[in-house]
Each structure stands twice: as structure tokens, then as C-alpha cells.
Design an enzyme around this catalytic site. Sequence first.
Site, PDB file in Angstrom:
ATOM      1  N   GLU A  87      51.926  38.542  19.016  1.00 11.72           N
ATOM      2  CA  GLU A  87      52.930  39.075  19.939  1.00 11.72           C
ATOM      3  C   GLU A  87      54.316  38.559  19.596  1.00 11.72           C
ATOM      4  O   GLU A  87      55.297  39.311  19.570  1.00 11.72           O
ATOM      5  CB  GLU A  87      52.600  38.661  21.383  1.00 11.72           C
ATOM      6  CG  GLU A  87      51.286  39.214  21.905  1.00 11.72           C
ATOM      7  CD  GLU A  87      50.118  38.267  21.665  1.00 11.72           C
ATOM      8  OE1 GLU A  87      50.047  37.657  20.572  1.00 11.72           O
ATOM      9  OE2 GLU A  87      49.267  38.168  22.558  1.00 11.72           O
ATOM     10  N   CYS A 130      53.634  33.435  24.815  1.00  9.85           N
ATOM     11  CA  CYS A 130      53.993  34.829  24.497  1.00  9.85           C
ATOM     12  C   CYS A 130      54.428  35.582  25.745  1.00  9.85           C
ATOM     13  O   CYS A 130      55.335  36.415  25.699  1.00  9.85           O
ATOM     14  CB  CYS A 130      52.832  35.540  23.811  1.00  9.85           C
ATOM     15  SG  CYS A 130      52.580  34.973  22.112  1.00  9.85           S
ATOM     16  N   ASN A 132      49.065  37.659  13.950  1.00 11.77           N
ATOM     17  CA  ASN A 132      49.115  36.191  13.975  1.00 11.77           C
ATOM     18  C   ASN A 132      49.127  35.639  12.560  1.00 11.77           C
ATOM     19  O   ASN A 132      48.485  36.180  11.654  1.00 11.77           O
ATOM     20  CB  ASN A 132      47.976  35.595  14.815  1.00 11.77           C
ATOM     21  CG  ASN A 132      46.594  36.003  14.373  1.00 11.77           C
ATOM     22  OD1 ASN A 132      46.382  37.086  13.854  1.00 11.77           O
ATOM     23  ND2 ASN A 132      45.642  35.115  14.575  1.00 11.77           N
ATOM     24  N   CYS A 167      51.645  33.471  17.107  1.00 10.71           N
ATOM     25  CA  CYS A 167      50.815  34.574  17.625  1.00 10.71           C
ATOM     26  C   CYS A 167      51.353  35.925  17.154  1.00 10.71           C
ATOM     27  O   CYS A 167      52.534  36.061  16.812  1.00 10.71           O
ATOM     28  CB  CYS A 167      50.835  34.560  19.151  1.00 10.71           C
ATOM     29  SG  CYS A 167      50.028  33.149  19.910  1.00 10.71           S
ATOM     30  N   GLU A 224      48.687  32.019  10.735  1.00 13.06           N
ATOM     31  CA  GLU A 224      48.296  30.622  10.912  1.00 13.06           C
ATOM     32  C   GLU A 224      48.783  29.760   9.755  1.00 13.06           C
ATOM     33  O   GLU A 224      49.190  30.277   8.702  1.00 13.06           O
ATOM     34  CB  GLU A 224      46.770  30.536  11.073  1.00 13.06           C
ATOM     35  CG  GLU A 224      46.307  31.289  12.321  1.00 13.06           C
ATOM     36  CD  GLU A 224      44.823  31.155  12.588  1.00 13.06           C
ATOM     37  OE1 GLU A 224      44.067  30.627  11.735  1.00 13.06           O
ATOM     38  OE2 GLU A 224      44.405  31.586  13.689  1.00 13.06           O
TER      39      GLU A 224
END
Length: 139
Positions: free
Chosen positions: A57, A97, A44, A55, A46
Site C-alpha cells: 500500500e 498504511c 511489498n 508494504c 522486503e
Amino acid sequence: LEPQDRELAEAAIEATKGSYAPYSGFNVGAAVRLDSGLIIKGSNQENAAYPSGTCAERTAMFYASAAYPDNAMVSIAVTASQNGNLCVNPATPCGACRQVMAQYQTKGGRPMSILLVGDGKIWKFEKVDDILPLIFDSI
Ligand code: THU
């Protein structure tokens, strides 16, 4: 766990090291196995403009599709750590996701299995349909 699943789970744990999560402190790692056997890692990322982050994934899947557009994704493992410790409970992918997994499963033309990895606890699902009922796939 089968050796291939174990290897993918370990890659997801390794991927948490690339997480950039200064706001949540929740370090998520994902690892995608391609039909070639290659493992792609993501984490992830941010951002101060919160919705701009993404994310683990999707980081992994978007990279896999962008760099290896002709390879199906056969499996994805996800895990999370906090303060350097693997979370006890498996990390469960957000709805966005799951939707992205669903479409790459369709693109690949074969089931994508999902490994949700916690500390000493792993949940395995054979295909995206098992974690996303009534998949939206038509426009
Ligand atoms: N996050 C993931 O990367 N994957 C998940 O499955 C759940 C949530 C990230 C998004 C955000 O950076 C942080 O975890 C807290 O929600």
C-alpha cells in the site's frame, strides 16, 4: 462490483507479481486510482534488514504522490497471494498504511475508498475513516 472497482481489484492482483517477499512469502499487491483515472500499482518489498522493507500500500501511495503530486487518490485496492494463489481472506492494511492513507485522503480533499480483495470475497469501504477511527491529523 462496479466496472471501475473490478478494474482496480484486477490491477491489485496484477501488482502482486512485483512483490519481493523472500522472507514472508506473502505477496501483497496494491493499486491506487488517481482522479485522472490513472492506476498506480505497488507491491511489498522486503529487505534483509526487516524494518527497511515496505508494504504494498505504501509503495503504491508514495509512488503516486511522488510522481503525480497534484492528483487526488480516489481509491485503493489491496490483495495478497501465497505460492501463486490469491488468498481467500481479503488482506487488511496494517496501521501504518492506514495512517498514510488517511493523510493522502486529506491531501486529496476527497474520500479515498478502499477495496480489500480476497478470492471470491471483496470488502469495500467508502473512506479511510471507516477503517481508521480517531484519525491522527494534527501536529
Ligand atoms: N504487508 C503488506 O504489504 N500489506 C499489508 O497490508 C500487510 C502486510 C506485507 C509486509 C510484509 O512484506 C509481508 O506482507 C508480511 O507481513
